[in-house]
Design a protein around this motif. Structure first.
Motif, PDB file in Angstrom:
ATOM      1  N   GLU A 122      38.489  53.467  45.727  1.00  0.00           N
ATOM      2  CA  GLU A 122      37.816  54.405  44.906  1.00  0.00           C
ATOM      3  C   GLU A 122      36.725  53.949  43.522  1.00  0.00           C
ATOM      4  O   GLU A 122      37.374  52.491  43.866  1.00  0.00           O
ATOM      5  N   SER A 131      42.285  51.480  46.095  1.00  0.00           N
ATOM      6  CA  SER A 131      43.384  52.269  45.511  1.00  0.00           C
ATOM      7  C   SER A 131      44.809  51.993  45.127  1.00  0.00           C
ATOM      8  O   SER A 131      45.072  51.391  45.588  1.00  0.00           O
ATOM      9  N   SER A 133      47.437  53.257  44.284  1.00  0.00           N
ATOM     10  CA  SER A 133      48.157  54.434  44.917  1.00  0.00           C
ATOM     11  C   SER A 133      49.149  53.731  46.295  1.00  0.00           C
ATOM     12  O   SER A 133      49.119  53.219  46.733  1.00  0.00           O
ATOM     13  N   CYS A 186      35.704  48.536  37.459  1.00  0.00           N
ATOM     14  CA  CYS A 186      36.893  49.536  37.144  1.00  0.00           C
ATOM     15  C   CYS A 186      37.155  51.032  36.758  1.00  0.00           C
ATOM     16  O   CYS A 186      36.063  51.733  36.377  1.00  0.00           O
ATOM     17  N   PRO A 187      37.241  52.087  37.851  1.00  0.00           N
ATOM     18  CA  PRO A 187      37.335  53.016  38.461  1.00  0.00           C
ATOM     19  C   PRO A 187      37.746  53.660  37.018  1.00  0.00           C
ATOM     20  O   PRO A 187      37.679  55.347  36.948  1.00  0.00           O
ATOM     21  N   ASP A 188      38.908  53.268  36.552  1.00  0.00           N
ATOM     22  CA  ASP A 188      39.360  53.816  35.137  1.00  0.00           C
ATOM     23  C   ASP A 188      38.980  53.967  34.191  1.00  0.00           C
ATOM     24  O   ASP A 188      38.819  53.030  33.061  1.00  0.00           O
ATOM     25  N   LEU A 189      38.631  55.277  34.053  1.00  0.00           N
ATOM     26  CA  LEU A 189      37.259  54.578  32.552  1.00  0.00           C
ATOM     27  C   LEU A 189      38.598  54.895  31.106  1.00  0.00           C
ATOM     28  O   LEU A 189      37.087  54.289  29.959  1.00  0.00           O
ATOM     29  N   ASP A 190      39.330  54.772  30.825  1.00  0.00           N
ATOM     30  CA  ASP A 190      40.450  54.507  29.973  1.00  0.00           C
ATOM     31  C   ASP A 190      40.026  53.661  29.602  1.00  0.00           C
ATOM     32  O   ASP A 190      40.323  52.300  28.749  1.00  0.00           O
ATOM     33  N   ILE A 191      40.291  52.706  31.016  1.00  0.00           N
ATOM     34  CA  ILE A 191      39.956  51.050  30.659  1.00  0.00           C
ATOM     35  C   ILE A 191      38.930  50.416  30.512  1.00  0.00           C
ATOM     36  O   ILE A 191      39.123  49.556  29.400  1.00  0.00           O
ATOM     37  N   ARG A 192      38.105  51.737  31.325  1.00  0.00           N
ATOM     38  CA  ARG A 192      36.864  50.633  30.691  1.00  0.00           C
ATOM     39  C   ARG A 192      36.523  50.565  29.585  1.00  0.00           C
ATOM     40  O   ARG A 192      35.969  49.764  28.147  1.00  0.00           O
ATOM     41  N   ALA A 238      42.761  45.313  35.985  1.00  0.00           N
ATOM     42  CA  ALA A 238      43.104  46.302  36.434  1.00  0.00           C
ATOM     43  C   ALA A 238      42.364  46.341  37.451  1.00  0.00           C
ATOM     44  O   ALA A 238      42.676  47.027  38.797  1.00  0.00           O
ATOM     45  N   GLN A 242      45.959  44.326  39.884  1.00  0.00           N
ATOM     46  CA  GLN A 242      46.646  45.639  40.567  1.00  0.00           C
ATOM     47  C   GLN A 242      46.451  45.457  41.765  1.00  0.00           C
ATOM     48  O   GLN A 242      46.942  46.809  42.604  1.00  0.00           O
TER      49      GLN A 242
END
Length: 402
Positions: A122, A131, A133, A186-192, A238, A242
């Motif tokens: 991702e 991912s 997951s 980093c694919p997670d925008l909140d962490i970005r 992240a 992970q």
């Protein structure tokens, strides 16, 4: 003789020195793969059969089941078959390798979570990471990905483009301290957003959310003193921490294909196996340089070559060849890839891609002979383009050729 064990017990010393010594990395990879396949030519064949009459989920399940098997000699001879399609031979093998990499990039029509399409990697182009997951990890999907990529390379198929340099660094034994991780990995925008906020100088907003994120990863709460340090730690966690188990499983699958000695001793092969997505793009000139054009006086009638000095033949060949050249020069990258896949079985241009002008209704292809057959009847580019686009759109479901 001391280095033979670190390659493979069936590899000859002469072949070892050849792929090690050759300067061109592509040639080194080809020599290594050829020798590995040749040394296992008497092994039990691997049979990969996909029924294109089934729905996408069933087809994807077939591919995954094939690569999920353990204790497989992936360097054994490969035999592929498309049930429901008349095509046969090496063109089918090329089609299958291309499909495997395409599915790995675009996602599989299986539900291993809450999505109809499951992606093993991702993120954005050139910054893909495994991912996080747990379901994918439990289902051994990263080992599957490693086997798919290694298997495609062995059979001179498409590479896997767009993997993050940070993941490649760790995959091949790079240290955590020197990992070239960036915010785009980093694919997670909140962490970005949290990382950007900590790395800046503005007053911290959403302090509680960043605090909770830090605590969940066993990191200290943010403050004015540690914010820059913490931003780097959060990003590294992240992207790398992970995904460590995923990377380890991915490495295991890649090793099982027999490529690891090549990748360890020839680090210049790694960018070929995992190219940047921009470098993997096919350009019009790349395609045009590979084409063997028909002679202006040769037209094929139902597979029989007829030599004719007639002016109409000359005009037909020139006109339709010109239409193809115009299509290639103006095609999008996606259209070019579809054309090449329809033509030869995968998106990697061959050194000699032949064109024939024929008596026929629609464009067809003989992938085994890397030959595109175009009807002579077209009098307008618009009609030619419309029919060609319709035909090449079948390349991911079957060959669509006679």
């Amino acid at each position: 003789m001391e280095e033979r064990e670190d390659i493979t017990t069936s590899t000859t010393c002469g072949a070892v020195s050849e792929w090690r010594a050759v300067s061109d990395p592509k040639q080194a990879g080809w020599l290594f793969s050829q020798d590995l396949l040749h040394s296992n030519r008497n092994s039990i064949n691997l049979f990969l059969s996909v029924d294109i009459r089934q729905d996408k989920e069933e087809q994807d399940q077939t591919l995954i089941k094939f690569y999920k098997r353990d204790n497989v000699q992936w360097t054994s001879p490969l035999r592929c078959k498309l049930l429901g399609d008349v095509a046969s031979g090496s063109g089918v093998d090329r089609h299958m390798m291309s499909t495997v990499i395409f599915k790995l990039m675009s996602g599989f029509h299986i539900n291993l979570g809450n999505a109809a399409i499951t992606k093993v990697f991702e993120g954005e182009p050139d910054h893909l990471i495994p991912s996080v997951s747990e379901s994918l990890l439990d289902n051994n999907m990263f080992a599957v990905a490693g086997r798919m990529i290694g298997h495609s390379f062995l059979h001179h198929g498409p590479s896997f483009p767009g993997l993050s340099p940070a993941i490649i660094h760790i995959l091949f034994g790079g240290s955590l301290e020197t990992t070239p991780v960036t915010i785009r990995d980093c694919p997670d925008l909140d962490i970005r957003d949290a990382v950007k906020m900590l790395d800046g100088d503005a007053e911290l907003n959403e302090f509680d959310a960043i605090h909770q994120l830090s605590l969940s990863w066993d990191l200290p709460a943010p403050n004015a003193t540690n914010r820059k340090w913490l931003s780097k730690k959060l990003l590294l966690h992240a992207v790398i921490e992970q995904t460590r188990r995923q990377i380890n499983q991915f490495r295991k699958g890649l090793k099982e294909t027999g490529l690891w000695p090549l990748l360890v001793h020839r680090r210049d092969i790694i960018p070929i196996l995992f190219p940047r997505e921009s470098e993997a793009q096919v350009t019009p000139q790349m395609v045009l340089d590979c084409i063997t054009w028909p002679t202006s006086r040769t037209v094929f009638f139902e597979s029989y070559k007829v030599e004719d000095d007639g002016e109409s033949n000359v005009m037909d060949v020139c006109r339709v060849s010109g239409y193809l050249k115009t299509f290639i020069e103006n095609a999008s990258p996606a259209e070019l890839k579809s054309l090449i896949k329809f033509w030869i079985g995968w998106e990697v241009p061959a050194t000699e891609m032949k064109v024939e002008i024929v008596e026929a209704t629609l464009p067809t292809a003989s992938t085994c002979f890397e030959k595109l057959r175009l009807p002579r009847h077209y009098k307008a580019y618009k009609a030619f383009r419309q029919d060609l686009c319709a035909c090449i759109s079948t390349s991911y479901s079957g060959f669509g050729c006679a």
